[in-house]
Design a protein around this motif. Structure first.
Motif, PDB file in Angstrom:
ATOM      1  N   TYR A  54      -2.225 -13.330  25.239  1.00 55.09           N
ATOM      2  CA  TYR A  54      -1.089 -12.695  24.512  1.00 55.09           C
ATOM      3  C   TYR A  54       0.301 -13.125  25.007  1.00 55.09           C
ATOM      4  O   TYR A  54       1.294 -12.597  24.475  1.00 55.09           O
ATOM      5  CB  TYR A  54      -1.085 -11.085  24.516  1.00 55.09           C
ATOM      6  CG  TYR A  54      -2.279 -10.424  23.619  1.00 55.09           C
ATOM      7  CD1 TYR A  54      -2.145 -10.047  22.543  1.00 55.09           C
ATOM      8  CD2 TYR A  54      -3.619 -10.473  24.375  1.00 55.09           C
ATOM      9  CE1 TYR A  54      -3.453  -9.563  21.822  1.00 55.09           C
ATOM     10  CE2 TYR A  54      -4.477  -9.793  23.691  1.00 55.09           C
ATOM     11  CZ  TYR A  54      -4.546  -9.547  22.562  1.00 55.09           C
ATOM     12  OH  TYR A  54      -5.716  -8.845  21.925  1.00 55.09           O
ATOM     13  N   HIS A  55       0.272 -13.860  25.991  1.00 57.81           N
ATOM     14  CA  HIS A  55       1.296 -14.128  26.645  1.00 57.81           C
ATOM     15  C   HIS A  55       1.771 -15.928  26.649  1.00 57.81           C
ATOM     16  O   HIS A  55       0.728 -16.584  26.631  1.00 57.81           O
ATOM     17  CB  HIS A  55       1.527 -13.713  28.330  1.00 57.81           C
ATOM     18  CG  HIS A  55       1.296 -12.357  28.231  1.00 57.81           C
ATOM     19  ND1 HIS A  55       2.480 -11.455  27.951  1.00 57.81           N
ATOM     20  CD2 HIS A  55       0.340 -11.525  28.316  1.00 57.81           C
ATOM     21  CE1 HIS A  55       1.930 -10.164  28.093  1.00 57.81           C
ATOM     22  NE2 HIS A  55       0.456 -10.097  28.314  1.00 57.81           N
ATOM     23  N   LYS A  85       5.430 -18.285  28.119  1.00 56.39           N
ATOM     24  CA  LYS A  85       6.263 -18.466  29.170  1.00 56.39           C
ATOM     25  C   LYS A  85       7.050 -17.276  29.737  1.00 56.39           C
ATOM     26  O   LYS A  85       7.511 -17.321  30.686  1.00 56.39           O
ATOM     27  CB  LYS A  85       7.367 -19.498  28.682  1.00 56.39           C
ATOM     28  CG  LYS A  85       7.009 -20.835  28.626  1.00 56.39           C
ATOM     29  CD  LYS A  85       8.367 -21.735  28.414  1.00 56.39           C
ATOM     30  CE  LYS A  85       7.674 -23.181  28.463  1.00 56.39           C
ATOM     31  NZ  LYS A  85       8.887 -24.229  28.323  1.00 56.39           N
ATOM     32  N   GLY A  86       6.882 -16.122  28.749  1.00 60.78           N
ATOM     33  CA  GLY A  86       7.717 -14.855  29.261  1.00 60.78           C
ATOM     34  C   GLY A  86       6.712 -14.086  30.212  1.00 60.78           C
ATOM     35  O   GLY A  86       7.458 -13.281  30.792  1.00 60.78           O
ATOM     36  N   ASN A  87       5.476 -14.623  30.358  1.00 58.99           N
ATOM     37  CA  ASN A  87       4.625 -14.055  31.593  1.00 58.99           C
ATOM     38  C   ASN A  87       3.802 -14.801  31.956  1.00 58.99           C
ATOM     39  O   ASN A  87       2.503 -15.063  31.767  1.00 58.99           O
ATOM     40  CB  ASN A  87       4.101 -12.732  31.080  1.00 58.99           C
ATOM     41  CG  ASN A  87       3.274 -11.931  32.327  1.00 58.99           C
ATOM     42  OD1 ASN A  87       2.972 -12.583  33.192  1.00 58.99           O
ATOM     43  ND2 ASN A  87       3.078 -10.829  31.932  1.00 58.99           N
ATOM     44  N   PRO A  88       3.979 -15.978  32.956  1.00 56.61           N
ATOM     45  CA  PRO A  88       3.368 -17.133  33.101  1.00 56.61           C
ATOM     46  C   PRO A  88       2.186 -16.750  34.123  1.00 56.61           C
ATOM     47  O   PRO A  88       1.278 -17.651  34.215  1.00 56.61           O
ATOM     48  CB  PRO A  88       4.387 -17.917  33.918  1.00 56.61           C
ATOM     49  CG  PRO A  88       5.484 -16.899  34.491  1.00 56.61           C
ATOM     50  CD  PRO A  88       5.567 -15.984  33.411  1.00 56.61           C
ATOM     51  N   GLU A 111       2.914 -13.730  21.810  1.00 57.93           N
ATOM     52  CA  GLU A 111       3.482 -14.627  22.219  1.00 57.93           C
ATOM     53  C   GLU A 111       2.919 -15.982  22.684  1.00 57.93           C
ATOM     54  O   GLU A 111       3.285 -16.883  22.827  1.00 57.93           O
ATOM     55  CB  GLU A 111       4.394 -14.271  23.709  1.00 57.93           C
ATOM     56  CG  GLU A 111       5.167 -15.353  24.002  1.00 57.93           C
ATOM     57  CD  GLU A 111       5.689 -15.058  25.464  1.00 57.93           C
ATOM     58  OE1 GLU A 111       6.120 -15.757  26.146  1.00 57.93           O
ATOM     59  OE2 GLU A 111       5.268 -13.812  26.210  1.00 57.93           O
ATOM     60  N   THR A 146       2.637 -19.507  21.108  1.00 54.75           N
ATOM     61  CA  THR A 146       3.753 -20.431  21.392  1.00 54.75           C
ATOM     62  C   THR A 146       2.867 -21.668  22.324  1.00 54.75           C
ATOM     63  O   THR A 146       3.489 -22.991  22.214  1.00 54.75           O
ATOM     64  CB  THR A 146       4.832 -19.966  22.212  1.00 54.75           C
ATOM     65  OG1 THR A 146       4.444 -19.384  23.397  1.00 54.75           O
ATOM     66  CG2 THR A 146       5.715 -19.014  21.532  1.00 54.75           C
ATOM     67  N   THR A 169       4.664 -26.891  25.169  1.00 53.80           N
ATOM     68  CA  THR A 169       5.278 -25.428  25.661  1.00 53.80           C
ATOM     69  C   THR A 169       4.771 -25.047  26.854  1.00 53.80           C
ATOM     70  O   THR A 169       5.457 -24.458  27.623  1.00 53.80           O
ATOM     71  CB  THR A 169       4.814 -24.546  24.501  1.00 53.80           C
ATOM     72  OG1 THR A 169       5.377 -24.952  23.250  1.00 53.80           O
ATOM     73  CG2 THR A 169       5.311 -23.008  25.004  1.00 53.80           C
ATOM     74  N   ILE A 200       5.247 -24.033  33.279  1.00 58.11           N
ATOM     75  CA  ILE A 200       4.678 -23.131  33.668  1.00 58.11           C
ATOM     76  C   ILE A 200       3.633 -23.489  34.987  1.00 58.11           C
ATOM     77  O   ILE A 200       2.782 -23.861  34.912  1.00 58.11           O
ATOM     78  CB  ILE A 200       3.749 -22.457  32.623  1.00 58.11           C
ATOM     79  CG1 ILE A 200       4.592 -22.168  31.499  1.00 58.11           C
ATOM     80  CG2 ILE A 200       3.310 -21.049  33.019  1.00 58.11           C
ATOM     81  CD1 ILE A 200       3.861 -21.579  30.259  1.00 58.11           C
ATOM     82  N   ASN A 216       6.096 -15.278  14.786  1.00 57.40           N
ATOM     83  CA  ASN A 216       6.716 -15.858  15.950  1.00 57.40           C
ATOM     84  C   ASN A 216       7.716 -17.086  15.258  1.00 57.40           C
ATOM     85  O   ASN A 216       8.349 -17.760  16.073  1.00 57.40           O
ATOM     86  CB  ASN A 216       6.089 -16.417  16.889  1.00 57.40           C
ATOM     87  CG  ASN A 216       6.002 -15.392  18.039  1.00 57.40           C
ATOM     88  OD1 ASN A 216       6.516 -14.931  18.958  1.00 57.40           O
ATOM     89  ND2 ASN A 216       4.407 -14.500  17.815  1.00 57.40           N
TER      90      ASN A 216
END
Length: 124
Positions: A12-13, A15-18, A45, A48, A54, A58, A91
């Motif tokens: 579910y993640h 770059k917001g939660n590497p 997310e 992405t 993308t 990371i 998104n």
């Protein structure tokens, strides 16, 4: 309906939660390297990461590999990536932006994949 897989990892993640993105990719690749058929479902997310490039940048550091390397190796070694269509649209993305190897799936497909798997991991 997409083909079933032995192992399904739901991510579910991005770059917001590497950390969570890296762990999910690490586990999906590990399952593939153990010889299991694997489908990585990208949701929220996480969709992405279906856009080429993308995952670049990371990198949470040792002992983990960079996310781009994990994803590239996962795909090269026969892992499958499925992108949630509703999450993709939410998104602001469309199928033309996704890696051509990715499957675009719907909610019923997610249920089928999870119910058909021998094992699963959800990184939420």
């Amino acid at each position: 309906m997409p083909a079933t897989a032995d192992f399904v990892s739901t991510l579910y993640h991005g770059k917001g939660n590497p950390d969570k993105a890296t762990v999910a990719l690490t586990m999906a690749l590990a399952a593939r390297r153990k010889g299991h058929t694997v489908c990585l479902i990208l949701m929220a997310e996480g969709v992405t990461l279906g856009v080429p490039g993308t995952a670049d940048g990371i990198n949470i550091g040792t002992p983990f590999e960079p996310a781009a390397d994990l994803l590239r190796n996962f795909l090269q070694e026969g892992g499958r990536v499925a992108v949630c269509k509703s999450c993709m649209v939410h998104n602001g993305l469309d199928a033309s932006q996704m890696d051509p190897r990715a499957e675009i799936i719907t909610a019923p497909d997610v249920i089928d994949l999870l119910m058909g798997a021998k094992g699963s991991l959800q990184v939420a």
